[in-house]
Design a protein around this motif. Structure first.
Motif, short mmCIF file in Angstrom:
data_model
loop_
_atom_site.label_atom_id
_atom_site.label_comp_id
_atom_site.label_asym_id
_atom_site.label_seq_id
_atom_site.Cartn_x
_atom_site.Cartn_y
_atom_site.Cartn_z
N SER A 30 16.51 -29.22 -16.25
CA SER A 30 15.21 -29.03 -16.17
C SER A 30 14.52 -30.31 -15.42
CB SER A 30 14.44 -28.57 -17.13
OG SER A 30 15.02 -27.42 -17.47
N ASP A 31 15.38 -31.34 -15.86
CA ASP A 31 14.85 -32.60 -15.48
C ASP A 31 15.16 -33.05 -13.87
OD1 ASP A 31 14.00 -33.41 -17.78
OD2 ASP A 31 15.99 -34.11 -18.48
N GLU A 68 24.49 -21.89 -5.79
CA GLU A 68 25.12 -22.80 -6.75
C GLU A 68 24.20 -23.67 -7.52
OE1 GLU A 68 28.00 -26.87 -6.39
OE2 GLU A 68 27.11 -25.81 -4.44
N LEU A 69 23.09 -24.19 -6.98
CA LEU A 69 22.26 -24.73 -8.19
C LEU A 69 21.63 -23.89 -8.87
CD1 LEU A 69 20.29 -26.80 -5.02
CD2 LEU A 69 21.71 -27.68 -6.54
N GLU A 70 21.29 -22.64 -8.63
CA GLU A 70 20.70 -21.92 -9.66
C GLU A 70 21.79 -21.77 -10.80
OE1 GLU A 70 19.02 -18.17 -8.57
OE2 GLU A 70 17.17 -18.97 -8.25
N GLN A 71 23.10 -21.40 -10.32
CA GLN A 71 23.92 -21.23 -11.32
C GLN A 71 24.27 -22.58 -12.40
OE1 GLN A 71 27.58 -19.99 -9.41
NE2 GLN A 71 26.48 -18.29 -8.20
N LEU A 72 24.00 -23.49 -11.80
CA LEU A 72 23.98 -24.89 -12.62
C LEU A 72 22.92 -25.14 -13.72
CD1 LEU A 72 25.58 -27.08 -9.86
CD2 LEU A 72 26.65 -26.36 -12.01
N ASN A 110 14.65 -15.51 -0.92
CA ASN A 110 15.78 -15.04 -1.71
C ASN A 110 15.92 -15.49 -2.95
OD1 ASN A 110 16.61 -13.48 0.57
ND2 ASN A 110 17.70 -15.37 1.31
N PHE A 111 15.28 -16.47 -3.29
CA PHE A 111 15.46 -17.20 -4.60
C PHE A 111 14.07 -17.45 -5.04
CE2 PHE A 111 19.53 -18.02 -2.24
CZ PHE A 111 20.25 -17.72 -3.22
N ALA A 317 22.71 -34.86 -9.16
CA ALA A 317 22.42 -33.42 -9.81
C ALA A 317 23.43 -32.49 -10.03
CB ALA A 317 21.06 -32.78 -8.90
N LYS A 318 24.18 -32.29 -9.05
CA LYS A 318 25.25 -31.20 -9.38
C LYS A 318 26.19 -31.84 -10.51
CE LYS A 318 25.01 -28.98 -4.86
NZ LYS A 318 25.77 -28.59 -3.61
#
Length: 327
Positions: A30-31, A68-72, A110-111, A317-318
């Motif tokens: 979340s950061d 991908e970002l959402e899944q992470l 979409n997101f 971040a990823k």
């Protein structure tokens, strides 16, 4: 030895579980805010040569990136646009069909839960690579540039930006954008101001990624001198007075003192921008086997939190999110 009176601080370091129990600062997904470079065209997913693992992507790859970002567990993105055509006034920055505007509409469709932050500047869109209009004497014209930044912010808000992030370091940019957003009906859209932005040598790889290097001169006339500390207080105070909702300090690794100083003076959310040069140095050293990349990155970002950052814009971040999931 038993008659000596001293504190045994090591009692709280005896095991990993004990160290985690008393740990003061933590990195969570979340950061993290992930910067994205979106280009016009199709079937484009080009790795930035000076930033391993960072890509320019076209709209047809954008959903894949956001998914991908959402899944992470990464919930926020900072969008930079790279247009096919540039001109002296950076008109693609505030065009309703500009690349960032299209990206914003697509992401929100979409997101919808992804927080979209729009970088609000002209440098990626101007043929000369500067952040505003050029005066006859070759300097950036502060006051004549402000209306274009306002137009850009309003167009981004209309396209779905959750947060406007002005980065040009024009004097009065927060006041102008706040007034423009309010009058356009976007009173609830917050401003994440690049309040303290230094004319840093750490930005080189970003200019490769965003294709935004100045075609003449430099940006020292409007970005801050890295030698100055007290100037940061004046810059941040001005933006707070003008209506900023977040404050960014950029860069961060060599400016931890500034993060701490600004945080102690203002109670707005503090954002550290872990910039491209900081990222690329770590990646290069890791690829050469000189450092432990995971340990270095986590230590660095934790130090930014310790210095006072609430949020961190980072190209790591990823990787960080993956490491958090695996722990």
């Amino acid at each position: 030895m038993h008659d000596l009176n001293f504190n045994r601080h090591r009692r709280l370091r005896t095991s990993n579980a004990m160290r985690e129990l008393v740990r003061e600062n933590h990195i969570t997904t979340s950061d993290l805010i992930y910067p994205l470079f979106v280009v016009e065209g199709e079937q484009v997913r080009t790795e930035v040569s000076s930033m391993p693992g960072v890509f320019q992507v076209s709209l047809d790859y954008l959903d894949q990136e956001i998914s991908e970002l959402e899944q992470l567990g990464i919930r926020s993105v900072l969008l930079f646009g790279i247009p096919k055509e540039k001109d002296e006034e950076g008109t693609q920055a505030y065009c309703e069909t500009g690349i960032v505007q299209q990206s914003l509409k697509q992401i929100k469709a979409n997101f919808p839960s992804m927080v979209t932050i729009a970088d609000t500047c002209l440098c990626e869109y101007t043929s000369h690579g500067h952040c505003g209009l050029i005066h006859a004497d070759g300097h950036v014209d502060n006051d004549k540039s402000l209306p274009l930044h306002v137009q850009t912010a309003i167009s981004q808000a209309k396209a779905g930006a959750d947060i406007i992030a002005p980065s040009s370091m024009m004097d009065g940019f927060v006041a102008a954008i706040r007034k423009g957003l309010d009058e356009a009906g976007f009173q609830q859209t917050p401003i994440m101001s690049y309040a303290v932005k230094y004319a840093s040598a750490f930005y080189g790889p970003f200019r490769d990624a965003a294709e935004s290097a100045p075609q003449f001169g430099d940006r020292k006339q409007y970005q801050m001198d890295p030698a100055n500390r007290r100037e940061a207080f004046r810059e941040a105070a001005s933006d707070v007075e003008q209506g900023a909702d977040f404050l960014i300090v950029k860069p961060s690794l060599a400016y931890m003192d500034i993060i701490r100083d600004v945080k102690e003076r203002h109670d707005l959310p503090m954002v550290a921008y872990n910039v491209s040069g900081e990222y690329s140095m770590v990646k290069a050293a890791a690829q050469n086997g000189w450092i432990d990349e995971k340990a270095i990155v986590l230590e660095t970002l934790t130090a930014m939190k310790r210095a006072g950052a609430d949020l961190i814009i980072t190209y790591h971040a990823k990787d960080v999110a993956n490491w958090i999931q695996q722990s």
